[in-house]
Design a protein around this motif. Structure first.
Motif, PDB file in Angstrom:
ATOM      1  N   GLY A  54      17.031  48.141  -5.145  1.00 49.04           N
ATOM      2  CA  GLY A  54      15.646  47.565  -5.150  1.00 49.04           C
ATOM      3  C   GLY A  54      14.993  47.762  -4.091  1.00 49.04           C
ATOM      4  O   GLY A  54      15.476  47.859  -2.975  1.00 49.04           O
ATOM      5  N   THR A  56      11.863  46.278  -3.397  1.00 50.04           N
ATOM      6  CA  THR A  56      10.941  45.400  -3.029  1.00 50.04           C
ATOM      7  C   THR A  56      11.395  44.473  -1.904  1.00 50.04           C
ATOM      8  O   THR A  56      12.829  44.565  -1.654  1.00 50.04           O
ATOM      9  N   HIS A  59      14.118  42.373  -2.952  1.00 42.59           N
ATOM     10  CA  HIS A  59      15.529  43.006  -3.230  1.00 42.59           C
ATOM     11  C   HIS A  59      16.125  43.209  -2.037  1.00 42.59           C
ATOM     12  O   HIS A  59      17.215  42.856  -1.539  1.00 42.59           O
ATOM     13  N   ARG A  62      17.380  40.007  -0.416  1.00 44.66           N
ATOM     14  CA  ARG A  62      18.679  39.566  -1.103  1.00 44.66           C
ATOM     15  C   ARG A  62      19.900  40.414  -1.012  1.00 44.66           C
ATOM     16  O   ARG A  62      20.916  39.735  -0.583  1.00 44.66           O
ATOM     17  N   ASN A  63      19.546  41.562  -0.798  1.00 45.03           N
ATOM     18  CA  ASN A  63      20.668  42.355  -0.302  1.00 45.03           C
ATOM     19  C   ASN A  63      21.537  42.167   1.023  1.00 45.03           C
ATOM     20  O   ASN A  63      22.453  42.328   1.128  1.00 45.03           O
ATOM     21  N   TYR A 360      20.982  34.973  -8.869  1.00 42.96           N
ATOM     22  CA  TYR A 360      20.603  36.116  -7.860  1.00 42.96           C
ATOM     23  C   TYR A 360      20.957  35.602  -6.398  1.00 42.96           C
ATOM     24  O   TYR A 360      20.915  36.611  -5.215  1.00 42.96           O
ATOM     25  N   LYS A 411      16.076  49.442 -11.912  1.00 42.01           N
ATOM     26  CA  LYS A 411      16.520  49.268 -10.526  1.00 42.01           C
ATOM     27  C   LYS A 411      17.083  50.576  -9.883  1.00 42.01           C
ATOM     28  O   LYS A 411      16.902  50.956  -8.906  1.00 42.01           O
TER      29      LYS A 411
END
Ligand code: HEC
Length: 467
Positions: A54, A56, A59, A62-63, A360, A411
């Motif tokens: 991802g 953005t 993303h 979040r990762n 998520y 993605k």
């Protein structure tokens, strides 16, 4: 002039300070795996222009926060604050820009187990194309999510979009989505074209955001104009939602030429289990909008009669198997729960009661992955690739691939080829990677494989190399 210089100076020094903090954080926590100049090491390069998980800042945040733990990317939820994580992701995106890293160019050839493939840019300059439909080898239509329907003549894009198509609500994941030609298009008096899109109601009198739902119409194209429009499916307006995501769609026809389309859960999982709601379902209607007599919930007084199957999260891929005539769907799951389903009438696919995915933020949605009365997916992807369109290959150019399933992913920016035998996935091969987000994949009437990409809005045409 003087003040301006001072302002610019302050802003720059502020940014630089932030950058320094982020650089320190990166060197301390990340460099031993990703390399001290982002070049990669035990983990991938973070400056090669690709973000496999991802691209953005959302993303990337979040990762970092939740990790990609099954691959060895640790979660930093407990070690770093949200603010620090944001600083690092901003820094990474900035560093990538500075490194001049551009997206890997679209490859000219591909190697797969069965074929060496030529990749041709068939069309470019599209704005978030969503779906591609062929009438014949010459003529095709492509939707752009912003609300334009475009004609293609052997890949050449007509500069003028079709005029007079319905107004769409192009916000979030919504807009003009699916397009399809009638299976009897060439018969006299037919010439129907079907569109599925996000339909917004008027802004509410109390100033609330307008409500929206997936809607289906058909019409004809006369010259460059959309005419003869008929509404085939418009859900009761009290079921419309304020959200702007999970609209589902794709339009496909079975052997009897009945029409199937999907609506995602519109962000409310529980509705997928509620037969009085249109969302979280795959629907079946006649081509003129009537309800087929043998629809599974036709006699259920509280159910919507168009429902064919339920318990879906967000199906954006539908395809009929050319030999068995079975309907397959690909649906976006939550984190780690994208699914491939074999669709049977009246069946419950379990969302959100059962799933292989997580929220998520990494927290569980449910503890159970199976339950009596709920169908298991045939295949699921963990981590999620963001599966989108699917199509069974059926053509002359890649004979070894007949009846195999092409699966596109947003993605992961890939196209996979799945070998399905007796309703089971026997083998999966990535045949295209990192050319762009894959929104649609279509086996064309000429036997070539067409791949519709977002950013940049391009359609690729894949053909086997002559040997
Ligand atoms: C123990 C090794 C390790 C450490 C430490 C680590 N990572 Fe990773 N990271 C990985 C692995 C493994 C992957 C998965 C991709 C791969 O196979 O290389 C990954 C993936 C990522 C991705 C996704 C890349 C993409 O293509 O989408 C990002 C972003 C990332 N890491 C950022 C960070 C940041 C920022 C830090 C420090 C806060 C960090 N990583 C620390 C191992 C590590």
């Amino acid at each position: 002039m003087k003040t301006l210089t001072i302002i610019v100076f302050t802003v720059c020094s502020g940014l630089a300070a932030l950058g320094q903090d982020a650089a320190k954080l990166y060197q301390t926590h990340c460099s031993h795996c990703h390399g001290n100049t982002f070049q990669g090491g035990s983990a991938k390069s973070l400056a090669d222009g690709t973000w496999q998980f991802g691209d953005t800042s959302g993303h990337i945040n979040r990762n970092i926060k939740f990790g990609i733990t099954h691959l060895g990317m640790p979660a930093y939820e407990k070690t770093l604050s949200d603010q620090q994580i944001k600083q690092i992701s901003t820094y990474l995106l900035e560093m990538q820009k500075q490194a001049g890293a551009t997206k890997s160019p679209i490859p000219e050839t591909l190697q797969t187990l069965d074929y060496d493939i030529n990749v041709e840019i068939w069309t470019e300059g599209l704005e978030v194309p969503w779906s591609l439909a062929f009438l014949d080898e010459k003529t095709a239509l492509v939707t752009e999510r912003s609300g334009r329907l475009r004609t293609l003549d052997k890949g050449r894009l007509h500069s003028k979009p079709i005029e007079g198509i319905p107004e769409v609500l192009a916000e979030g994941q919504g807009g003009l989505l699916a397009v399809a030609f009638d299976p009897d298009y060439h018969e006299e008096g037919n010439q129907w074209i079907y569109l599925a899109f996000s339909h917004g109601l008027e802004i509410q009198p109390n100033g609330r955001r307008s409500l929206a739902m997936t809607k289906l119409v058909r019409g004809r194209i006369n010259g460059n104009d959309w005419t003869d429009e008929e509404t085939l499916f418009e859900a009761p307006h009290e079921t419309y939602r304020t959200t702007r995501h999970h609209y589902g769609t794709r339009i496909v026809f079975d052997e009897k030429k009945d029409l199937y389309f999907a609506i995602g859960d519109r962000g409310t999982g529980a509705h997928a289990q509620d037969l009085s709601k249109p969302n979280g379902k795959i629907h079946r209607i006649r081509r003129d909008g009537r309800i087929p007599r043998d629809n599974p919930f036709r006699r259920n007084k509280t159910a919507m009669p168009s429902i064919f199957s339920y318990g879906h999260r967000n199906p954006q891929g539908l395809a009929f198997h050319p030999q068995t005539g079975h309907l397959w769907s690909a649906e976006h799951g939550p984190l780690g729960g994208d699914e491939l389903n074999l669709i049977a009438p009246g069946t419950n696919y379990g969302w959100p009661i059962i799933t292989y995915g997580k929220n998520y933020n990494g927290t569980p949605i449910t503890d159970i992955v199976r339950k009596e009365g709920m169908e298991q997916p045939v295949w699921y992807w963990r981590p999620s690739t963001a599966v989108c369109a699917i199509d069974f290959y059926h053509g002359d150019l890649f004979p070894k691939w007949n009846n195999k399933l092409l699966v596109g992913a947003l993605k992961y920016e890939d196209v996979r080829l799945l070998d399905i035998e007796n309703g089971r996935v026997m083998h999966e091969e990535v045949i295209l990677k990192n050319a762009g987000r894959v929104r649609d994949v279509v086996c064309g009437p000429d036997g070539a494989i067409y791949v519709v990409l977002n950013n940049p809005g391009t359609i690729l045409r894949l053909t086997p190399k002559e040997d």
